[in-house]
Design a protein around this motif. Structure first.
Motif, PDB file in Angstrom:
ATOM      1  N   ASN A   1       0.835  -1.200   0.000  1.00  0.00           N
ATOM      2  CA  ASN A   1       0.000   0.000   0.000  1.00  0.00           C
ATOM      3  C   ASN A   1       0.869   1.249   0.000  1.00  0.00           C
ATOM      4  N   LYS A   2       1.971   1.200   0.757  1.00  0.00           N
ATOM      5  CA  LYS A   2       2.868   2.344   0.841  1.00  0.00           C
ATOM      6  C   LYS A   2       3.455   2.701  -0.521  1.00  0.00           C
ATOM      7  N   ALA A   3       3.711   1.691  -1.350  1.00  0.00           N
ATOM      8  CA  ALA A   3       4.309   1.934  -2.666  1.00  0.00           C
ATOM      9  C   ALA A   3       3.439   2.861  -3.514  1.00  0.00           C
ATOM     10  N   THR A   4       2.125   2.724  -3.409  1.00  0.00           N
ATOM     11  CA  THR A   4       1.219   3.581  -4.162  1.00  0.00           C
ATOM     12  C   THR A   4       1.356   5.027  -3.714  1.00  0.00           C
ATOM     13  N   LYS A   5       1.401   5.245  -2.398  1.00  0.00           N
ATOM     14  CA  LYS A   5       1.475   6.596  -1.849  1.00  0.00           C
ATOM     15  C   LYS A   5       2.809   7.255  -2.173  1.00  0.00           C
ATOM     16  N   VAL A   6       3.910   6.534  -2.001  1.00  0.00           N
ATOM     17  CA  VAL A   6       5.235   7.100  -2.265  1.00  0.00           C
ATOM     18  C   VAL A   6       5.360   7.493  -3.730  1.00  0.00           C
ATOM     19  N   ARG A   7       4.840   6.654  -4.609  1.00  0.00           N
ATOM     20  CA  ARG A   7       4.890   6.942  -6.046  1.00  0.00           C
ATOM     21  C   ARG A   7       4.172   8.258  -6.348  1.00  0.00           C
ATOM     22  N   SER A   8       3.053   8.496  -5.689  1.00  0.00           N
ATOM     23  CA  SER A   8       2.288   9.717  -5.924  1.00  0.00           C
ATOM     24  C   SER A   8       3.009  10.951  -5.396  1.00  0.00           C
ATOM     25  N   LYS A   9       3.682  10.805  -4.225  1.00  0.00           N
ATOM     26  CA  LYS A   9       4.328  11.944  -3.593  1.00  0.00           C
ATOM     27  C   LYS A   9       5.661  12.317  -4.235  1.00  0.00           C
ATOM     28  N   ASP A  10       6.238  11.419  -5.023  1.00  0.00           N
ATOM     29  CA  ASP A  10       7.631  11.591  -5.429  1.00  0.00           C
ATOM     30  C   ASP A  10       7.800  11.796  -6.928  1.00  0.00           C
ATOM     31  N   GLN A  11       6.828  12.409  -7.593  1.00  0.00           N
ATOM     32  CA  GLN A  11       6.952  12.513  -9.037  1.00  0.00           C
ATOM     33  C   GLN A  11       6.974  13.935  -9.570  1.00  0.00           C
ATOM     34  N   LEU A  12       6.693  14.949  -8.739  1.00  0.00           N
ATOM     35  CA  LEU A  12       6.523  16.286  -9.298  1.00  0.00           C
ATOM     36  C   LEU A  12       7.816  17.066  -9.491  1.00  0.00           C
ATOM     37  N   LEU A  13       8.897  16.717  -8.754  1.00  0.00           N
ATOM     38  CA  LEU A  13      10.112  17.525  -8.821  1.00  0.00           C
ATOM     39  C   LEU A  13      10.721  17.531 -10.217  1.00  0.00           C
ATOM     40  N   ARG A  14      10.754  16.381 -10.864  1.00  0.00           N
ATOM     41  CA  ARG A  14      11.333  16.297 -12.210  1.00  0.00           C
ATOM     42  C   ARG A  14      10.625  17.262 -13.163  1.00  0.00           C
ATOM     43  N   GLN A  15       9.298  17.299 -13.118  1.00  0.00           N
ATOM     44  CA  GLN A  15       8.553  18.164 -14.035  1.00  0.00           C
ATOM     45  C   GLN A  15       8.817  19.639 -13.748  1.00  0.00           C
ATOM     46  N   ILE A  16       8.851  20.015 -12.479  1.00  0.00           N
ATOM     47  CA  ILE A  16       9.021  21.426 -12.128  1.00  0.00           C
ATOM     48  C   ILE A  16      10.445  21.902 -12.383  1.00  0.00           C
ATOM     49  N   LEU A  17      11.427  21.077 -11.991  1.00  0.00           N
ATOM     50  CA  LEU A  17      12.827  21.490 -12.091  1.00  0.00           C
ATOM     51  C   LEU A  17      13.415  21.260 -13.482  1.00  0.00           C
ATOM     52  N   GLY A  18      12.891  20.306 -14.218  1.00  0.00           N
ATOM     53  CA  GLY A  18      13.438  19.990 -15.522  1.00  0.00           C
ATOM     54  C   GLY A  18      14.556  18.974 -15.473  1.00  0.00           C
ATOM     55  N   TYR A  19      14.848  18.450 -14.306  1.00  0.00           N
ATOM     56  CA  TYR A  19      15.847  17.399 -14.117  1.00  0.00           C
ATOM     57  C   TYR A  19      15.456  16.611 -12.878  1.00  0.00           C
ATOM     58  N   ALA A  20      16.165  15.530 -12.629  1.00  0.00           N
ATOM     59  CA  ALA A  20      15.766  14.627 -11.541  1.00  0.00           C
ATOM     60  C   ALA A  20      16.823  14.619 -10.434  1.00  0.00           C
ATOM     61  N   PRO A  21      16.613  15.379  -9.350  1.00  0.00           N
ATOM     62  CA  PRO A  21      17.536  15.282  -8.215  1.00  0.00           C
ATOM     63  C   PRO A  21      17.353  13.947  -7.494  1.00  0.00           C
ATOM     64  N   GLN A  22      18.300  13.603  -6.655  1.00  0.00           N
ATOM     65  CA  GLN A  22      18.119  12.416  -5.817  1.00  0.00           C
ATOM     66  C   GLN A  22      17.001  12.695  -4.824  1.00  0.00           C
ATOM     67  N   THR A  23      16.085  11.774  -4.690  1.00  0.00           N
ATOM     68  CA  THR A  23      14.958  11.973  -3.786  1.00  0.00           C
ATOM     69  C   THR A  23      14.760  10.748  -2.899  1.00  0.00           C
ATOM     70  N   LEU A  24      14.169  10.995  -1.762  1.00  0.00           N
ATOM     71  CA  LEU A  24      13.763   9.932  -0.849  1.00  0.00           C
ATOM     72  C   LEU A  24      12.513  10.387  -0.127  1.00  0.00           C
ATOM     73  N   VAL A  25      11.494   9.552  -0.162  1.00  0.00           N
ATOM     74  CA  VAL A  25      10.257   9.823   0.573  1.00  0.00           C
ATOM     75  C   VAL A  25       9.989   8.649   1.493  1.00  0.00           C
ATOM     76  N   THR A  26       9.828   8.910   2.787  1.00  0.00           N
ATOM     77  CA  THR A  26       9.472   7.859   3.728  1.00  0.00           C
ATOM     78  C   THR A  26       8.149   8.202   4.403  1.00  0.00           C
ATOM     79  N   ILE A  27       7.398   7.172   4.740  1.00  0.00           N
ATOM     80  CA  ILE A  27       6.123   7.323   5.448  1.00  0.00           C
ATOM     81  C   ILE A  27       6.106   6.280   6.555  1.00  0.00           C
ATOM     82  N   GLU A  28       5.995   6.729   7.791  1.00  0.00           N
ATOM     83  CA  GLU A  28       6.050   5.792   8.918  1.00  0.00           C
ATOM     84  C   GLU A  28       4.857   5.994   9.848  1.00  0.00           C
TER      85      GLU A  28
END
Length: 399
Positions: A276-303
């Protein structure tokens, strides 16, 4: 506008967000609270012919056994998310709504969500089509009993595991799968089909698949109705969508962006399951590439931290490069009541969607992009640009 009788049908009807929606709606009707947090109450939308808060009858589907008053008391006592005195004043209103909430479905929702379902719901082993027809009958009965002109269906249920199966892109082909026990569609999509087949708009406030498949979008067009999703944007991701454009505009290179999220409500319990967590992380971790124009290293955790209850805390660490290549850092902490951040947006979405449907809009309501982490049909993730799309629509220059 001549007064219309409308219905609000909530999926996950007695969860934290839905209960807060119901409490908020009852309090707004009685004039017990102000309009803080409601986008539809902003001055730029004052000229829109929105439905009033008293125009809606409320019903829904739920997989657990509880009452609205008990759920609201839990938010007040355990999480300090709602005012206990306000909940007490609204008890008669909440008690009346319990009869409008009926058993939902747990088809393909995964073991984490099945684990919280009432025994009678878990025992139900109907085909996807049988589940859809049962839920459609519930919607028809609700509409007939309350003599409603329209019903808006909003999915507020727990996050399902990702859908990894490739689906048919045409509705006629997807419809054939609904009679098969091994149909891969999960509950969120079955609820969407149930609503859209009846011509009722469907809003998916969760990260689950819902109405995203192209075939379900085709169904919406065929039935002359509208839909939008998914995953309401309320906290950390909202801030990302505001801050990331600043870094882009100042030509500051974001090298890494780390976000840690902790909270302890039912949603957090479900997200303890990695699927279930995989669905949420995927949703939270996709906008930076579009806004910045490149892909920084990212990490999203949910506990899941049980003691926090509905109070979600996010700590973000942004490592960026400035002039002369100098590394710098921005850190922020966001803490907010998850249900109270989400509930007014649900009411906004219902009002905007009802108005759009009444205006004859069909298919995806892309002007609602600013309300979602992963808005269907929209590649723009800059919050202010998304909000300008909403303002343009309201001014009559949008779609």
């Amino acid at each position: 506008m001549p007064q219309r009788k409308l219905g609000l049908w909530l999926i996950g009807a007695k969860g934290g967000v839905a209960t807060t929606v119901v409490v908020g709606l009852a309090a707004l009707r009685k004039g017990l609270v102000g309009n803080h947090g409601l986008v539809s109450a902003l001055p730029q939308f004052a000229g829109l012919d929105f439905a009033g808060f008293s125009d809606f009858a409320v019903g829904g589907h739920e997989i657990r056994e509880t009452t609205y008053f008990a759920a609201a008391q839990q938010l007040a006592k355990n999480n300090h998310a709602l005012d206990g005195e306000l909940v007490g004043k609204l008890k008669p209103d909440l008690d009346k709504l319990d009869k409008n909430v009926l058993p939902g479905t747990v088809l393909n929702v995964g073991p984490a969500i099945e684990g919280i379902a009432a025994p009678a719901v878990k025992r139900e082993r109907e085909s996807p089509r049988a589940a859809i027809e049962r839920m459609q009958q519930d919607l028809k009965d609700f509409t007939s009993k309350n003599r409603l002109d329209q019903v808006i269906v909003v999915n507020l249920a727990s996050t399902e595991p990702p859908l990894e199966t490739v689906l048919p892109t045409r509705w006629k082909d997807l419809a054939r799968l609904l009679d098969k026990k091994k149909c891969p569609l999960a509950a969120s999509s079955l609820y969407a089909i149930a609503a859209l087949e009846l011509g009722y708009p469907y809003i998916n406030f969760t990260p689950s698949v819902g109405s995203l498949p192209a075939a379900i979008g085709e169904l919406a067009m065929e039935r002359g109705t509208c839909h939008m999703g998914h995953d309401g944007k309320t906290g950390e991701t909202l801030l990302k969508s505001v801050l990331a454009p600043m870094f882009a505009a100042r030509n500051l290179e974001v090298m890494s962006w780390v976000g840690h999220n902790i909270f302890g409500n039912m949603d957090a319990k479900i997200l303890d399951d990695p699927r279930n967590k995989a669905t949420k992380v995927r949703s939270k971790d996709q906008l930076l590439r579009q806004i910045l124009g490149y892909a920084p290293q990212t990490l999203v955790t949910i506990e899941n931290i049980a003691s926090l209850g509905d109070w979600k805390t996010a700590w973000d660490h942004i490592h960026f490069r400035g002039f002369l290549g100098t590394p710098m850092m921005l850190q922020f902490t966001w803490q907010g009541c998850d249900s109270l951040l989400a509930a007014p947006l649900v009411l906004d979405l219902v009002r905007f969607t009802e108005l759009a449907q009444r205006r004859g809009e069909r298919g995806l309501l892309t002007f609602l992009a600013s309300f979602f982490k992963s808005p269907h049909g929209v590649s723009e993730h800059d919050f202010m640009r998304q909000f300008q799309i909403l303002e343009a629509w309201a001014a009559g220059t949008g779609r």
